[in-house]
Design a protein around this motif. Structure first.
Motif, PDB file in Angstrom:
ATOM      1  N   SER A 100       0.851  -1.194   0.000  1.00  0.00           N
ATOM      2  CA  SER A 100       0.000   0.000   0.000  1.00  0.00           C
ATOM      3  C   SER A 100       0.884   1.240   0.000  1.00  0.00           C
ATOM      4  O   SER A 100       2.043   1.185   0.418  1.00  0.00           O
ATOM      5  CB  SER A 100      -0.895  -0.011   1.234  1.00  0.00           C
ATOM      6  N   VAL A 101       0.341   2.372  -0.472  1.00  0.00           N
ATOM      7  CA  VAL A 101       1.071   3.633  -0.371  1.00  0.00           C
ATOM      8  C   VAL A 101       0.347   4.588   0.575  1.00  0.00           C
ATOM      9  O   VAL A 101       0.569   5.788   0.539  1.00  0.00           O
ATOM     10  CB  VAL A 101       1.265   4.305  -1.745  1.00  0.00           C
ATOM     11  N   ASP A 102      -0.527   4.034   1.412  1.00  0.00           N
ATOM     12  CA  ASP A 102      -1.260   4.876   2.360  1.00  0.00           C
ATOM     13  C   ASP A 102      -0.296   5.395   3.423  1.00  0.00           C
ATOM     14  O   ASP A 102       0.375   4.613   4.095  1.00  0.00           O
ATOM     15  CB  ASP A 102      -2.375   4.054   3.008  1.00  0.00           C
ATOM     16  N   ILE A 103      -0.258   6.716   3.579  1.00  0.00           N
ATOM     17  CA  ILE A 103       0.712   7.329   4.494  1.00  0.00           C
ATOM     18  C   ILE A 103       0.408   6.950   5.940  1.00  0.00           C
ATOM     19  O   ILE A 103       1.294   6.940   6.781  1.00  0.00           O
ATOM     20  CB  ILE A 103       0.700   8.868   4.282  1.00  0.00           C
ATOM     21  N   ARG A 104      -0.839   6.572   6.222  1.00  0.00           N
ATOM     22  CA  ARG A 104      -1.199   6.255   7.617  1.00  0.00           C
ATOM     23  C   ARG A 104      -0.645   4.910   8.071  1.00  0.00           C
ATOM     24  O   ARG A 104      -0.589   4.622   9.256  1.00  0.00           O
ATOM     25  CB  ARG A 104      -2.715   6.273   7.782  1.00  0.00           C
ATOM     26  N   LEU A 105      -0.246   4.054   7.085  1.00  0.00           N
ATOM     27  CA  LEU A 105       0.337   2.771   7.456  1.00  0.00           C
ATOM     28  C   LEU A 105       1.821   2.888   7.767  1.00  0.00           C
ATOM     29  O   LEU A 105       2.435   1.944   8.246  1.00  0.00           O
ATOM     30  CB  LEU A 105       0.145   1.768   6.315  1.00  0.00           C
ATOM     31  N   PHE A 106       2.397   4.070   7.469  1.00  0.00           N
ATOM     32  CA  PHE A 106       3.845   4.219   7.598  1.00  0.00           C
ATOM     33  C   PHE A 106       4.238   4.784   8.961  1.00  0.00           C
ATOM     34  O   PHE A 106       5.247   5.451   9.082  1.00  0.00           O
ATOM     35  CB  PHE A 106       4.386   5.109   6.479  1.00  0.00           C
ATOM     36  N   ASN A 107       3.449   4.537   9.982  1.00  0.00           N
ATOM     37  CA  ASN A 107       3.802   5.043  11.312  1.00  0.00           C
ATOM     38  C   ASN A 107       4.400   3.936  12.180  1.00  0.00           C
ATOM     39  O   ASN A 107       4.275   3.940  13.388  1.00  0.00           O
ATOM     40  CB  ASN A 107       2.579   5.668  11.990  1.00  0.00           C
ATOM     41  N   LYS A 108       5.077   2.999  11.532  1.00  0.00           N
ATOM     42  CA  LYS A 108       5.596   1.844  12.258  1.00  0.00           C
ATOM     43  C   LYS A 108       6.769   2.182  13.164  1.00  0.00           C
ATOM     44  O   LYS A 108       7.069   1.463  14.089  1.00  0.00           O
ATOM     45  CB  LYS A 108       6.023   0.771  11.255  1.00  0.00           C
ATOM     46  N   LEU A 109       7.449   3.309  12.845  1.00  0.00           N
ATOM     47  CA  LEU A 109       8.584   3.698  13.684  1.00  0.00           C
ATOM     48  C   LEU A 109       8.126   4.241  15.027  1.00  0.00           C
ATOM     49  O   LEU A 109       8.932   4.431  15.921  1.00  0.00           O
ATOM     50  CB  LEU A 109       9.401   4.783  12.976  1.00  0.00           C
ATOM     51  N   LYS A 110       6.821   4.478  15.148  1.00  0.00           N
ATOM     52  CA  LYS A 110       6.312   5.158  16.326  1.00  0.00           C
ATOM     53  C   LYS A 110       6.523   4.338  17.597  1.00  0.00           C
ATOM     54  O   LYS A 110       6.884   4.857  18.641  1.00  0.00           O
ATOM     55  CB  LYS A 110       4.816   5.408  16.129  1.00  0.00           C
ATOM     56  N   ASN A 111       6.279   3.021  17.513  1.00  0.00           N
ATOM     57  CA  ASN A 111       6.360   2.209  18.728  1.00  0.00           C
ATOM     58  C   ASN A 111       7.686   1.432  18.782  1.00  0.00           C
ATOM     59  O   ASN A 111       7.930   0.573  18.002  1.00  0.00           O
ATOM     60  CB  ASN A 111       5.199   1.208  18.771  1.00  0.00           C
TER      61      ASN A 111
END
Lengths: 109, 170
Positions: free
Chosen positions: A98-109
């Motif tokens: 996917s290119v959804d920007i909301r899925l790219f918050n994996k660095l958060k946790n």
């Protein structure tokens, strides 16, 4: 010459300032509004181009070449940024499909 | 047709195509509208007699960077169906934030005190290759060389990113 007549024909530097601001704001709006990561990169290019337009306008206005060389360097940086950004996006797409920007918050946790 | 009419037509078209980049649902159409926007910005550069920047803008932006974007879009096979959905609240928020920023910047510019324009017999030559090259290779020669290092770093980075994935597949 064309240049002397441009600023005497009623086109003021303020017009270019408003035009560049409008283009920049459209880029900002796009970054906030769109969720497709590739379109976000395109909106960043749009913002860079708005700044380029203003730099060229003031370079012409003041009769100095410095502004146009800054545009040249901005283009260099934009090309490098697009290359690395797109290759990162291709990698992320391979992992998440996917290119959804909301899925790219994996660095958060 | 006088120059200010040309400016208004170009400016209106530029803003219109830039809006279409953001609002168009189809990603490939967005890229094509962005190419059109860059051509119109190049036309603005020609209007300001910055011929070198106009040509470089077409070659580098519309030619190279946008083709790269289009290439990646087609490689990923993105279309309207798998376009991420956005919430209406975000739309309103983005519009308010963008509009507010525009108002603030324009209001700040209204009070700006501008220098008088410098138009002499030298000013038509400012944007030509001869003059720009002379300034680039004397005053800005160090940033010019540094940008080649930046390009090398970007190239190595892109190759490294592409290669790493290949090893994990194997």
């Amino acid at each position: 010459m064309l240049l002397a007549t441009l600023f005497e024909s009623g086109v003021k530097i303020e017009h270019y300032m408003v035009l560049a601001t409008a283009l920049f704001i459209i880029g900002v709006f796009g970054v906030l509004y769109r969720k497709n990561a590739i379109i976000l990169l395109m909106c960043i290019e749009l913002m860079l181009n708005a700044v380029n337009l203003l730099l060229v306008a003031f370079s012409t206005y003041l009769g100095q070449a410095d502004g146009q060389l800054f545009v040249f360097f901005i283009m260099v940086v934009a090309a490098a940024e697009a290359t690395v950004g797109l290759s990162i996006l291709v990698l992320l797409f391979r992992n998440t499909r996917s290119v959804d920007i909301r899925l790219f918050n994996k660095l958060k946790n | 047709m006088s120059l200010d009419v040309i400016f208004y037509i170009l400016g209106g078209l530029t803003i219109g195509t830039a809006l279409m980049v953001v609002l168009s649902k189809h990603p490939v159409r967005s890229v094509l509208y962005l190419v059109l926007t860059f051509f119109l910005i190049s036309a603005n550069y020609v209007l300001m007699n910055a011929q070198f920047i106009a040509i470089v803008n077409i070659i580098v932006y519309a030619g190279a960077i946008m083709v790269l974007f289009l290439f990646v879009l087609m490689l990923l096979n993105l279309n309207k169906e798998n376009e991420p959905k956005h919430s209406p609240l975000m739309t309103i928020g983005a519009a308010v934030a963008g509009g507010g920023l525009f108002l603030v910047v324009v209001a700040a510019m209204r009070d700006a005190i501008l220098a008088t324009p410098v138009i002499d017999e030298n000013s038509p030559k400012v944007g030509l290759v001869e003059n720009l090259g002379q300034v680039l290779f004397t005053k800005y020669v160090l940033p010019f060389e540094a940008s080649s290092v930046l390009f090398l770093a970007a190239m190595v980075g892109a190759v490294l990113l592409a290669k790493k994935e290949k090893q994990t597949i194997d």
